[in-house]
Design a protein around this motif. Structure first.
Motif, PDB file in Angstrom:
ATOM      1  N   LEU A 195      50.667   9.326  88.915  1.00 42.37           N
ATOM      2  CA  LEU A 195      49.296   9.164  88.416  1.00 42.37           C
ATOM      3  C   LEU A 195      48.299   9.088  89.570  1.00 42.37           C
ATOM      4  O   LEU A 195      47.192   9.616  89.476  1.00 42.37           O
ATOM      5  CB  LEU A 195      49.194   7.916  87.534  1.00 42.37           C
ATOM      6  CG  LEU A 195      49.916   7.985  86.181  1.00 42.37           C
ATOM      7  CD1 LEU A 195      49.730   6.680  85.410  1.00 42.37           C
ATOM      8  CD2 LEU A 195      49.447   9.171  85.355  1.00 42.37           C
ATOM      9  N   ARG A 196      48.708   8.428  90.668  1.00 44.08           N
ATOM     10  CA  ARG A 196      47.826   8.389  91.844  1.00 44.08           C
ATOM     11  C   ARG A 196      47.626   9.800  92.404  1.00 44.08           C
ATOM     12  O   ARG A 196      46.518  10.151  92.833  1.00 44.08           O
ATOM     13  CB  ARG A 196      48.405   7.466  92.920  1.00 44.08           C
ATOM     14  CG  ARG A 196      48.314   5.987  92.583  1.00 44.08           C
ATOM     15  CD  ARG A 196      48.446   5.115  93.831  1.00 44.08           C
ATOM     16  NE  ARG A 196      49.679   5.371  94.548  1.00 44.08           N
ATOM     17  CZ  ARG A 196      50.834   4.751  94.291  1.00 44.08           C
ATOM     18  NH1 ARG A 196      50.902   3.846  93.326  1.00 44.08           N
ATOM     19  NH2 ARG A 196      51.909   5.017  94.995  1.00 44.08           N
ATOM     20  N   LEU A 197      48.692  10.581  92.411  1.00 51.02           N
ATOM     21  CA  LEU A 197      48.579  11.962  92.890  1.00 51.02           C
ATOM     22  C   LEU A 197      47.597  12.748  92.024  1.00 51.02           C
ATOM     23  O   LEU A 197      46.757  13.493  92.534  1.00 51.02           O
ATOM     24  CB  LEU A 197      49.951  12.640  92.861  1.00 51.02           C
ATOM     25  CG  LEU A 197      49.985  14.113  93.267  1.00 51.02           C
ATOM     26  CD1 LEU A 197      49.701  14.273  94.751  1.00 51.02           C
ATOM     27  CD2 LEU A 197      51.339  14.738  92.919  1.00 51.02           C
ATOM     28  N   ILE A 198      47.691  12.573  90.720  1.00 47.98           N
ATOM     29  CA  ILE A 198      46.791  13.281  89.798  1.00 47.98           C
ATOM     30  C   ILE A 198      45.335  12.867  90.040  1.00 47.98           C
ATOM     31  O   ILE A 198      44.456  13.721  90.199  1.00 47.98           O
ATOM     32  CB  ILE A 198      47.198  12.997  88.333  1.00 47.98           C
ATOM     33  CG1 ILE A 198      48.545  13.658  88.017  1.00 47.98           C
ATOM     34  CG2 ILE A 198      46.116  13.491  87.363  1.00 47.98           C
ATOM     35  CD1 ILE A 198      49.143  13.221  86.688  1.00 47.98           C
ATOM     36  N   ASP A 199      45.097  11.553  90.083  1.00 51.42           N
ATOM     37  CA  ASP A 199      43.724  11.046  90.117  1.00 51.42           C
ATOM     38  C   ASP A 199      43.061  11.143  91.483  1.00 51.42           C
ATOM     39  O   ASP A 199      41.845  11.330  91.574  1.00 51.42           O
ATOM     40  CB  ASP A 199      43.693   9.590  89.632  1.00 51.42           C
ATOM     41  CG  ASP A 199      43.945   9.484  88.134  1.00 51.42           C
ATOM     42  OD1 ASP A 199      43.740  10.487  87.431  1.00 51.42           O
ATOM     43  OD2 ASP A 199      44.362   8.404  87.676  1.00 51.42           O
ATOM     44  N   HIS A 200      43.849  11.014  92.554  1.00 54.20           N
ATOM     45  CA  HIS A 200      43.245  10.943  93.889  1.00 54.20           C
ATOM     46  C   HIS A 200      43.432  12.207  94.723  1.00 54.20           C
ATOM     47  O   HIS A 200      42.811  12.332  95.783  1.00 54.20           O
ATOM     48  CB  HIS A 200      43.805   9.736  94.654  1.00 54.20           C
ATOM     49  CG  HIS A 200      43.539   8.429  93.978  1.00 54.20           C
ATOM     50  ND1 HIS A 200      42.263   7.924  93.806  1.00 54.20           N
ATOM     51  CD2 HIS A 200      44.382   7.533  93.396  1.00 54.20           C
ATOM     52  CE1 HIS A 200      42.333   6.761  93.176  1.00 54.20           C
ATOM     53  NE2 HIS A 200      43.602   6.513  92.903  1.00 54.20           N
TER      54      HIS A 200
END
Length: 217
Positions: A195-200
């Motif tokens: 999710l961090r990869l997706i959002d950031h």
């Protein structure tokens, strides 16, 4: 002298049809052994013992353990059981972020750890047999990358992101992160890290922002 009359030939004997009904059970046993002892420590005999199957049967079906592992990985991806992979069908939630988040499947810790050990075993196999890399890519990486490409292409078609986005590059980031964590950190990709990869990373790269509440998912 009368020449003996040759006896008419009898009906040809047809070989016994191979029974493949136990293949999924044998391939699951192969994954278990691979996860437990790694590729170097794994033998076809160990799999036969685990599956309670005849060794000769396994060697006829899979002459080498590399062929056995490749079939086991393919079976894991196509016919999922609890905690295994699955045929990767891209979701269609109506937004790029929604689709990307839907592609991140939560897993139990034990399942993730087993999957990690299987991936490390596959990496060891490729190191010993680099000629098998293409076969493994066809089974493991390309189907998932293709699903990502579909998701990004839909976002372009509905005008959510610009047409100039490098779809191939964006589609490789998720699978690449998973492999990086497995090989270099020996950790299974967690939902939080994806999710961090997706959002950031991914969303900013295509000109989008993650919603504020995304941190609490």
């Amino acid at each position: 002298m009368t020449t003996p009359t040759a006896k008419p030939a009898g009906p040809s004997r047809v070989g016994r049809k191979r029974d493949h009904s136990r293949d999924p059970e044998i391939l699951e046993a192969a994954l278990d052994v691979l996860a437990e002892v790694g590729y170097e420590g794994m033998t076809v005999d160990m799999v036969a013992t685990r599956a309670k199957a005849g060794k000769a049967t396994l060697y006829r079906r899979w002459p080498s353990k590399a062929e056995l592992v490749i079939d086991a990985i393919a079976c894991m991806k196509q016919h999922p059981g609890p905690g295994q992979g699955q045929v990767f069908l891209p979701p269609d939630t109506g937004t790029l972020r929604g689709d990307l988040v839907a592609m991140v499947k939560p897993k139990a810790v034990s399942d993730s750890n087993r999957h990690l050990r299987i991936m490390l075993g596959v990496a060891s196999m490729i190191s010993a047999h680099p000629e098998l890399l293409e076969a493994i890519n066809d089974i493991m990486l390309r189907p998932r990358a293709s699903a990502y490409q579909t998701v990004f292409q839909r976002a372009i078609e509905r005008g959510e992101i610009e047409d100039g986005v490098d779809v191939e590059l964006m589609s490789s980031l998720g699978p690449a992160m998973g492999m990086f964590r497995a090989l270099y950190h020996q950790k299974a990709p967690s939902r939080e890290s994806m999710l961090r990869l997706i959002d950031h990373v991914i969303l900013p790269a295509v000109g989008l922002s993650a919603p504020v509440e995304s941190a609490h998912e």
